[in-house]
Design a protein around this motif. Structure first.
Motif, PDB file in Angstrom:
ATOM      1  N   TYR A  65      43.897  38.336  31.260  1.00  0.00           N
ATOM      2  CA  TYR A  65      43.937  39.248  32.398  1.00  0.00           C
ATOM      3  C   TYR A  65      44.347  40.657  31.976  1.00  0.00           C
ATOM      4  O   TYR A  65      43.812  41.629  32.494  1.00  0.00           O
ATOM      5  CB  TYR A  65      44.869  38.722  33.483  1.00  0.00           C
ATOM      6  N   VAL A  66      45.266  40.755  31.047  1.00  0.00           N
ATOM      7  CA  VAL A  66      45.630  42.084  30.535  1.00  0.00           C
ATOM      8  C   VAL A  66      44.394  42.726  29.912  1.00  0.00           C
ATOM      9  O   VAL A  66      44.073  43.887  30.189  1.00  0.00           O
ATOM     10  CB  VAL A  66      46.798  41.999  29.527  1.00  0.00           C
ATOM     11  N   GLY A  67      43.687  41.971  29.081  1.00  0.00           N
ATOM     12  CA  GLY A  67      42.462  42.485  28.475  1.00  0.00           C
ATOM     13  C   GLY A  67      41.417  42.847  29.505  1.00  0.00           C
ATOM     14  O   GLY A  67      40.730  43.864  29.388  1.00  0.00           O
TER      15      GLY A  67
ATOM     16  N   ALA B 186      35.432  36.592  31.675  1.00  0.00           N
ATOM     17  CA  ALA B 186      35.359  37.679  32.664  1.00  0.00           C
ATOM     18  C   ALA B 186      35.321  39.050  31.996  1.00  0.00           C
ATOM     19  O   ALA B 186      34.929  40.027  32.625  1.00  0.00           O
ATOM     20  CB  ALA B 186      36.538  37.592  33.631  1.00  0.00           C
ATOM     21  N   TRP B 187      35.705  39.137  30.733  1.00  0.00           N
ATOM     22  CA  TRP B 187      35.581  40.416  30.021  1.00  0.00           C
ATOM     23  C   TRP B 187      34.117  40.823  29.953  1.00  0.00           C
ATOM     24  O   TRP B 187      33.788  42.005  29.999  1.00  0.00           O
ATOM     25  CB  TRP B 187      36.128  40.309  28.604  1.00  0.00           C
TER      26      TRP B 187
ATOM     27  N   PHE C  34      48.847  29.117  29.938  1.00  0.00           N
ATOM     28  CA  PHE C  34      49.240  30.223  30.814  1.00  0.00           C
ATOM     29  C   PHE C  34      49.364  31.532  30.035  1.00  0.00           C
ATOM     30  O   PHE C  34      49.078  32.598  30.572  1.00  0.00           O
ATOM     31  CB  PHE C  34      50.519  29.891  31.574  1.00  0.00           C
ATOM     32  N   ALA C  35      49.752  31.460  28.768  1.00  0.00           N
ATOM     33  CA  ALA C  35      49.775  32.672  27.935  1.00  0.00           C
ATOM     34  C   ALA C  35      48.355  33.209  27.749  1.00  0.00           C
ATOM     35  O   ALA C  35      48.135  34.426  27.820  1.00  0.00           O
ATOM     36  CB  ALA C  35      50.432  32.383  26.589  1.00  0.00           C
TER      37      ALA C  35
ATOM     38  N   LEU D   2      40.072  46.622  29.708  1.00  0.00           N
ATOM     39  CA  LEU D   2      38.641  46.907  29.563  1.00  0.00           C
ATOM     40  C   LEU D   2      38.071  47.551  30.823  1.00  0.00           C
ATOM     41  O   LEU D   2      37.245  48.460  30.736  1.00  0.00           O
ATOM     42  CB  LEU D   2      37.877  45.627  29.235  1.00  0.00           C
ATOM     43  N   GLY D   3      38.505  47.091  31.989  1.00  0.00           N
ATOM     44  CA  GLY D   3      38.042  47.694  33.241  1.00  0.00           C
ATOM     45  C   GLY D   3      38.440  49.157  33.345  1.00  0.00           C
ATOM     46  O   GLY D   3      37.652  50.000  33.777  1.00  0.00           O
TER      47      GLY D   3
END
Length: 131
Positions: free
Chosen positions: A107-109, A28-29, A100-101, A113-114
């Motif tokens: 998601y943090v990335g 998704a990045w 999960f990590a 990036l967003g």
């Protein structure tokens, strides 16, 4: 014969589903809309691990194996195909935590990036409007 092929297809699709769980957030990045499918997969896996219910993908594979004349394996997909083969036997709880990590890190990335993309777009827009 057809049922055995369908069982093998389900086995591969199930593996792809788990692989997508591990790396989909990172995909998704690059392709931002992938995040919605990954969110669904992530929520499903969180619920599955928390409530510890049998995965329907495993049930479908086992059904096709029975219909194809095979004796389905005991337990779940992960215990049968991954535990002791991809990671050491008995390390599934650690593998789940790693999965999960990876989800959290991806998601943090994704959000970092967003945020950078939005800042860059705002900066470029302000440069255009000033000239």
């Amino acid at each position: 014969m057809v049922y055995r092929l369908l069982a093998d297809v389900m086995m591969v699709l199930h593996g792809a589903f788990l692989l997508f769980f591990a790396i989909g957030g990172f995909l998704a990045w690059r392709w931002r809309k992938v995040i919605w499918a990954h969110l669904a997969v992530g929520v499903y896996n969180i619920v599955n691990v928390t409530l510890d219910f049998a995965c329907p993908l495993t049930g479908v594979e086992k059904h096709f194996r029975r219909e194809g004349g095979e004796v389905p394996y005991d337990g779940g997909y992960i215990a049968h195909y991954l535990d002791g083969r991809i990671w050491p036997e008995g390390a599934t709880p650690i593998a789940e935590k790693v999965g999960f990590a990876l989800l959290i890190v991806s998601y943090v990335g994704f959000f970092v990036l967003g945020h950078r993309r939005k800042r860059r777009a705002a900066r470029e827009e302000s440069v255009v409007t000033r000239t």
